[in-house]
Enzyme design. Sequence first.
Site, PDB file in Angstrom:
ATOM      1  NE  ARG A 106      30.514  45.880  52.040  1.00 49.44           N
ATOM      2  CZ  ARG A 106      29.968  46.924  51.442  1.00 49.44           C
ATOM      3  NH1 ARG A 106      28.736  47.276  51.724  1.00 49.44           N
ATOM      4  NH2 ARG A 106      30.650  47.646  50.566  1.00 49.44           N
ATOM      5  CG  HIS A 193      21.241  30.459  37.243  1.00 47.01           C
ATOM      6  ND1 HIS A 193      21.757  31.700  36.967  1.00 47.01           N
ATOM      7  CD2 HIS A 193      19.894  30.586  37.128  1.00 47.01           C
ATOM      8  CE1 HIS A 193      20.773  32.525  36.672  1.00 47.01           C
ATOM      9  NE2 HIS A 193      19.642  31.878  36.763  1.00 47.01           N
ATOM     10  CE1 TYR A 341      34.977  49.555  46.764  1.00 49.29           C
ATOM     11  CE2 TYR A 341      35.554  47.622  48.061  1.00 49.29           C
ATOM     12  CZ  TYR A 341      34.661  48.621  47.743  1.00 49.29           C
ATOM     13  OH  TYR A 341      33.465  48.694  48.407  1.00 49.29           O
ATOM     14  CE1 TYR A 371      25.060  38.168  40.511  1.00 45.10           C
ATOM     15  CE2 TYR A 371      24.890  37.987  42.890  1.00 45.10           C
ATOM     16  CZ  TYR A 371      25.657  38.031  41.749  1.00 45.10           C
ATOM     17  OH  TYR A 371      27.029  37.949  41.838  1.00 45.10           O
ATOM     18  CG  HIS A 374      17.888  39.876  32.854  1.00 46.57           C
ATOM     19  ND1 HIS A 374      17.107  39.860  33.990  1.00 46.57           N
ATOM     20  CD2 HIS A 374      18.152  38.580  32.568  1.00 46.57           C
ATOM     21  CE1 HIS A 374      16.893  38.615  34.355  1.00 46.57           C
ATOM     22  NE2 HIS A 374      17.512  37.814  33.518  1.00 46.57           N
TER      23      HIS A 374
END
Length: 604
Positions: A106, A193, A341, A371, A374
């Site tokens: 990844r 955030h 998973y 990301y 909402h």
Amino acid sequence: MLARALLLCAVLALSHTANPCCSHPCQNRGVCMSVGFDQYKCDCTRTGFYGENCSTPEFLTRIKLFLKPTPNTVHYILTHFKGFWNVVNNIPFLRNAIMSYVLTSRSHLIDSPPTYNADYGYKSWEAFSNLSYYTRALPPVPDDCPTPLGVKGKKQLPDSNEIVEKLLLRRKFIPDPQGSNMMFAFFAQHFTHQFFKTDHKRGPAFTNGLGHGVDLNHIYGETLARQRKLRLFKDGKMKYQIIDGEMYPPTVKDTQAEMIYPPQVPEHLRFAVGQEVFGLVPGLMMYATIWLREHNRVCDVLKQEHPEWGDEQLFQTSRLILIGETIKIVIEDYVQHLSGYHFKLKFDPELLFNKQFQYQNRIAAEFNTLYHWHPLLPDTFQIHDQKYNYQQFIYNNSILLEHGITQFVESFTRQIAGRVAGGRNVPPAVQKVSQASIDQSRQMKYQSFNEYRKRFMLKPYESFEELTGEKEMSAELEALYGDIDAVELYPALLVEKPRPDAIFGETMVEVGAPFSLKGLMGNVICSPAYWKPSTFGGEVGFQIINTASIQSLICNNVKGCPFTSFSVPDPELIKTVTINASSSRSGLDDINPTVLLKERSTEL
């Protein structure tokens, strides 16, 4: 004279020729470089491919591609065969080998050091060194292209509000089939955030989160000046107040730390924390309170272990421990839940010590856009036996004091969140935020959704119906965009067909996971020089990190140790839902959609 006129016309025509890289000709992460005004060259160096467009695989690459299963096949294997994975999870060397592969495969999809930003679509010292920019996974579309997405699609993009109205806006609440709850939703919002902090004064390409990762500035403050306002300067602790026998954040008046509150919020409810926008909803202030308690608790543990330490060392070491706890919880609880998973993910920095890995990170603009989850938000918020709509919930810390942290945890653990993929599940209250996501993506000149799929080694979709998995929204998409290769990133992520019984579609996971894991494991505390007991005050501090979980965080800091997890405990709350969204409207149209939109908090 005629010859001169023809020559002038030829020069003018040449000067208006589109950038040859507008068609994004270079495949497989090859780099497009213009040569003259109408030619290009693809740099295929270290891609494993060759040819004019980096489209021909080298011998070893051909073998790897032949043997490599598709992402959906891998996902199916990892989410089925539970008995097999139970065996693997109990064999340490097998579990470690698989986890190591997950991390490296990844993370290697993310360029490190960073390469581009919104103003530099080519390698430059500015793109590397200027931390005030978000980096980019793909360079921006060149300025002089025939269409906004390069050469594909219409010359004018569809109205962003029309896209939201037709494809993204909720008709009826669609629950997440994976059972994600509001503890998960607010954790996601609170956690991200600290690094999604767009500088709206300069524009969407810029960030105020100069740490570009997990530094917990949302707890401690982005600047040293803000941090000093929030610190107690005694025993390493942060300032706090006691209300009804429990610890809560101090007020703005007591700290002089700026927070965003509307004028009508009374002084005693203006809590001050590291992130200035966290007064927006009580769910964020709940987590801010829990982490404040955890910091001060860890300070007490370290003080007992190291009575010789002063305030500064206690503070700094506690911060490192909380960073470690956060990463552990994110990987082993948060990402584990999202993945679905049966293989148990593991936070163990030593798995990468013998690998080629860079301990640095730069937050990408595309990661921020991706990301914007909402659709997780419900129609109303259920706390104990009361329901609150958005107008009652926002900027209302009195709810937190009225119910207490324990009731908040119990209630949010039980309340199911919405499904993110599949379309038509964005609450009307945040409609303008979704519209802003599209507008800002255009301002930053994102490439198309299919170009991002190719960048992350996914097969591009060939039709609108293949993207959505149904007919109604695919027809709307086709009418709006005209070409599958011209669909924008953000709307496509939200209308993409979900994986079976899953919260997300393929692209959200396959693009988001590399950003996430690189950002987590690229943290300095995961490096060989830092990842040792002495960094965290000895074995006691190291143990706090290595035993951290969302449940232990709650038990150590919330009265009564209420049960929690990132999924609803009652399977009956998880209902089977269809892939295509309902076309009936919900009853929330009366909510002012701009109520959550403040200049410095549009990401919320």
